[in-house]
Design an enzyme around this catalytic site. Structure first.
Site, PDB file in Angstrom:
ATOM      1  N   LYS A 232     -60.881  24.053  -2.580  1.00 24.13           N
ATOM      2  CA  LYS A 232     -60.753  23.292  -1.355  1.00 24.13           C
ATOM      3  C   LYS A 232     -59.711  21.986  -1.262  1.00 24.13           C
ATOM      4  CE  LYS A 232     -64.403  25.253   1.081  1.00 24.13           C
ATOM      5  NZ  LYS A 232     -65.755  25.373   1.505  1.00 24.13           N
ATOM      6  N   ARG A 266     -69.848  30.288  -3.986  1.00 24.76           N
ATOM      7  CA  ARG A 266     -68.803  30.940  -3.500  1.00 24.76           C
ATOM      8  C   ARG A 266     -67.472  30.512  -3.899  1.00 24.76           C
ATOM      9  NH1 ARG A 266     -65.549  30.568   0.914  1.00 24.76           N
ATOM     10  NH2 ARG A 266     -65.276  32.529   2.113  1.00 24.76           N
TER      11      ARG A 266
HETATM   12  C1  8Y7 Z   1     -67.427  28.317   3.177  1.00 23.73           C
HETATM   13  C2  8Y7 Z   1     -67.850  29.429   3.849  1.00 23.73           C
HETATM   14  C3  8Y7 Z   1     -65.472  29.168   3.922  1.00 23.73           C
HETATM   15  C4  8Y7 Z   1     -68.242  27.523   2.688  1.00 23.73           C
HETATM   16  C5  8Y7 Z   1     -70.016  29.033   3.235  1.00 23.73           C
HETATM   17  C6  8Y7 Z   1     -62.873  28.261   2.104  1.00 23.73           C
HETATM   18  C7  8Y7 Z   1     -66.701  31.258   5.067  1.00 23.73           C
HETATM   19  C8  8Y7 Z   1     -62.991  28.227   3.673  1.00 23.73           C
HETATM   20  N1  8Y7 Z   1     -66.033  28.214   3.179  1.00 23.73           N
HETATM   21  N2  8Y7 Z   1     -69.009  30.078   4.038  1.00 23.73           N
HETATM   22  N3  8Y7 Z   1     -66.558  30.058   4.386  1.00 23.73           N
HETATM   23  N4  8Y7 Z   1     -69.561  28.160   2.523  1.00 23.73           N
HETATM   24  N5  8Y7 Z   1     -71.324  29.509   3.386  1.00 23.73           N
HETATM   25  O1  8Y7 Z   1     -62.288  27.377   1.532  1.00 23.73           O
HETATM   26  O2  8Y7 Z   1     -68.193  26.515   2.053  1.00 23.73           O
HETATM   27  O3  8Y7 Z   1     -63.278  29.448   1.580  1.00 23.73           O
HETATM   28  S1  8Y7 Z   1     -63.896  29.620   4.436  1.00 23.73           S
END
Ligand code: 8Y7
Length: 287
Positions: A232, A266
């Protein structure tokens, strides 16, 4: 010594048992995501062979869950129609359900896609808008699937313009509690809810650092915790690192999240994150 607390788990898939932290691999079904957009595409269309290749790679590298998303939530990304989102996500979901044993999470805020995805074998709904769109709570409830409620301040297009909180940790906890209440009131069982502070979604670097430092405050709500810090831009703000040089900090922040009770990480970098989770689990269970 301490009272026994049963491990939290979601019954939709064995990989959603949280006796150990779980690895969620990001699989973007988008032509334009900030770090892996277009990977599943050939000539502007989702390609079956490219998708199968990526899914097999993700399995081999040690993912337990995949999070399939069709809408880019990058700051400033353009909105797409629900039909476009379904056309991106559903073919990938169908292939994953047919060809792998992965737990399948669908990253969406669209009630229509939630319903379709459940029919086609999804195991978790991951909504960065915490089911706040009209009809989303009801749609999610009707699927019987577990849901991940993420905090975001504002909307993706403008969320990074001037994030503002009285007390970011308290504000995020309050927001998540209000979304949990909305879910439970709509009939989503509390054993089917996980929560996420939403790193980078309407937050300055300082907000993100505070949320990580005090992640245990979110744990106190009593739900499994999903954390997304992978690559990020807060790492750029902190260390001045281009996308390709954010792996060491992503892993460090991931490990700090595990120490504070994260149940799902994630991430983009699957193999490397597998190692930190395995090392963390080895130490936790060594006696
Ligand atoms: C997150 C996310 C994204 C996160 C959850 C990226 C879809 C941006 N970030 N879902 N999604 N938590 N639950 O940097 O931090 O992957 S998109």
């Amino acid at each position: 010594m301490s009272a026994f607390t049963p491990p939290l788990l979601f019954e939709s898939h064995p990989n959603l048992a949280f006796d150990v932290p779980r690895l969620m691999a990001i699989v973007n079904a988008t032509p334009d995501s900030f770090s892996d957009g277009g990977l599943l595409y050939k000539k502007d269309r989702i390609d079956r062979d490219a998708t199968l290749f990526r899914l097999q790679q993700v399995v081999a590298e040690g993912a337990e869950i995949i999070d399939i998303g069709g809408e880019s939530t990058r700051p400033g990304a353009s909105a797409i129609s629900v039909q476009e989102e379904m056309d991106r996500v559903l073919p990938v979901l169908e292939l994953a359900a047919a060809e792998t044993d992965l737990a399948i999470s669908i990253d969406t805020s669209s009630p229509e896609l939630m319903r379709e995805a459940a029919k086609k074998g999804a195991h978790l709904i991951n909504d960065v808008r915490a089911l706040s769109r009209p009809g989303a709570v009801e749609a999610a409830a009707s699927t019987g699937l577990p849901v991940c409620l993420m905090h975001m301040q504002g909307a993706p297009a403008s969320m990074q313009v001037s994030p503002n909180y009285k007390d970011v940790v308290r504000d995020v906890v309050c927001y998540l509690q209000s979304r949990i209440d909305a879910c439970v009131n709509a009939g989503i069982d509390s054993t089917r809810i996980c929560i996420d502070p939403g790193f980078g979604f309407g937050k300055t670097l300082e907000h993100n650092l505070l949320l990580l430092k005090y992640l245990s405050e979110l744990k106190k709500l009593g739900f499994p915790l999903l954390v997304g810090l992978s690559r990020k831009s807060m790492i750029d703000h902190l260390l001045k690192r281009d996308l390709k040089d954010r792996l060491p900090a992503s892993l460090a922040l991931g490990l700090m999240s595990l120490e504070r009770g994260a149940n799902i990480l994630r991430v983009h970098d699957i193999r490397e994150t597998r190692d930190i989770i395995d090392a963390f689990v080895a130490v936790r269970y060594c006696d």
